[in-house]
Design a protein around this motif. Structure first.
Motif: not given
Length: 439
Positions: A291, A293, A332, A335-338
């Protein structure tokens, strides 16, 4: 250091108010974050348990010499990142920067290698401390989860450990990652490689950063994974260790690679991968997020085999393998991958009482009865109006409101309202638990 400011009350008085802030590089785990972190840690321990690992807890601070000997004098952790202090006995102590050294110290001190069947499989979690520039997913106080497989000489345990690390991400549902592996040889092989690296990097000394220049003599391996110098072509083209590996080390690494292919576990051999701690030998790995991010701090899980650490710390000669992951970094990625592990916690019942003593006492009894049956329940005792209790229930997303009206109490009854259906019923006081569980 706290911040403060002046508040003018009137022309005659000034009041100095100190505002305290958390130390740089730390974070407050507010309830929703804390619940998610707890759910993540519980799941990690469950996965470890399924793989035969039992939990161990070690002190948050240890003697500084423990980490100097285990992590290595030339490592960034020892040179720049220790949170060290002298205790009242004038002993040099350090807040633990990583988990492996403390676990091995406990193994040696408690003579567990002679007491427990091998391999000894242990898991741990807790806060670690490193003084470094805070970034997203990288704090000065951070939390790690890790496992150690102690006293094993089987190559299959290397594969099994990587499978366990990979299964964590699969179980969590994380898809954006890649696995990098390498063989950095034993100390004999690696020392030959290090000597060649010293000679090689001397040719490019003026093109290296000041920090990397200092590492040419102390630890040139650190140049290979330096965040800036590691991107330079001449660093990427530096001599590789494979020419120094023994025939057995090459055969072992080939067996690992072939078995991983059989398991359909995708990986890439990265010959610049060295890991940041000096105790690693032979097989090492990192699982990095893809990712963007997390591009600056991509490592989700990292580990490998280490052969001399137990003996270094006073125990018998034996080989081990393990890995660690950062809870904040992994959170994190989730979170980024929901991916949500838990929904925000809900209160089952808000008990609404009145100012009368009998109502307040009934509220206490109702709370005790509900909670002893595993039903979460709270009461806003200072609510002077019923509407305040309903507002309180709404703010907590409570499922039921239990109203202890004076008329109902005299009849040993209560009014209960379902906040979802808005249905309201009067039921016997001793049927509260049964009613709520049924609904």
């Amino acid at each position: 250091m706290g911040e403060y400011y002046i508040v003018i009350i009137n022309d005659d008085y000034n009041y100095l108010i100190m505002q305290y802030n958390k130390p740089r590089g730390t974070e407050d785990w507010l309830p929703e974050v804390s619940e998610n972190y707890r759910a993540l840690t519980d799941l990690l321990f469950l996965i470890a348990k399924i793989n035969g690992y039992r939990e161990i807890k070690t002190p948050i601070f240890e003697s500084s010499e423990l980490f100097i000997r285990s992590v290595g004098e030339t490592s960034d952790i020892v040179k720049k990142e220790f949170y060290s202090f002298k205790d009242k006995g004038d002993r040099e102590m350090v807040l633990r920067p990583e988990g492996t050294a403390g676990v091995i110290r406990a193994i040696v001190e408690e003579k567990l290698i002679n007491k427990l069947p091998s391999p000894i499989k242990l898991s741990y979690s807790g806060p670690m401390f490193r003084y470094e520039r805070p970034q997203s997913g990288r704090l000065r106080q951070f939390n790690q989860f890790g496992i150690e497989c102690i006293n094993t000489n089987s190559i299959m345990d290397d594969i099994d450990t990587l499978m366990l690390a990979s299964s964590i991400l699969v179980t969590l549902g994380i898809k954006s990652y890649k696995i990098n592996i390498n063989n950095i040889g034993d100390f004999t092989s690696r020392n030959k490689w290090i000597n060649e690296l010293r000679t090689y990097f001397q040719q490019y000394k003026d093109q290296l950063s000041e920090l990397s220049q200092s590492r040419i003599e102390s630890n040139p391996l650190r140049i290979l994974d330096d965040k800036e110098d590691g991107k330079k072509d001449f660093v990427k083209n530096a001599p590789k260790i494979d020419k120094y590996l023994s025939d057995k080390e090459k055969a072992d690494f080939k067996l690992i690679c072939d078995t991983l292919k059989t398991l359909n576990l995708n990986y890439k051999i990265d010959q610049t991968l060295v890991r940041g701690l000096d105790y690693y030998t032979n097989f090492i790995f990192e699982i990095n997020s893809t990712d963007k991010r997390l591009e600056g701090q991509p490592t989700l899980i990292g580990g490998g085999r280490y052969a001399n650490l137990v003996k270094e710390l006073g125990g018998p000669e034996c080989s081990c393998i393990g890995f660690a992951l950062g809870i904040e970094r992994l959170s994190l990625a989730l979170e980024y991958e929901k991916i949500k592990l838990v929904e925000p916690s809900k209160i089952d019942v808000v008990v609404a009482c009145f100012e009368e003593q009998i109502s307040q006492q009934a509220a206490i009894i109702a709370l005790a009865m509900l909670r002893s049956s595993g039903i979460s329940a709270v009461c806003k005792f200072d609510a002077t109006k019923l509407v305040k209790s309903f507002n309180y229930a709404e703010s907590l997303n409570a499922r039921f409101v239990l109203i202890l009206g004076m008329k109902e109490l005299k009849e040993q009854k209560v009014v209960i309202k379902n906040q979802k259906t808005m249905k309201q019923e009067t039921i016997p006081l001793d049927k509260i638990v049964e009613y709520i569980k049924a609904n």
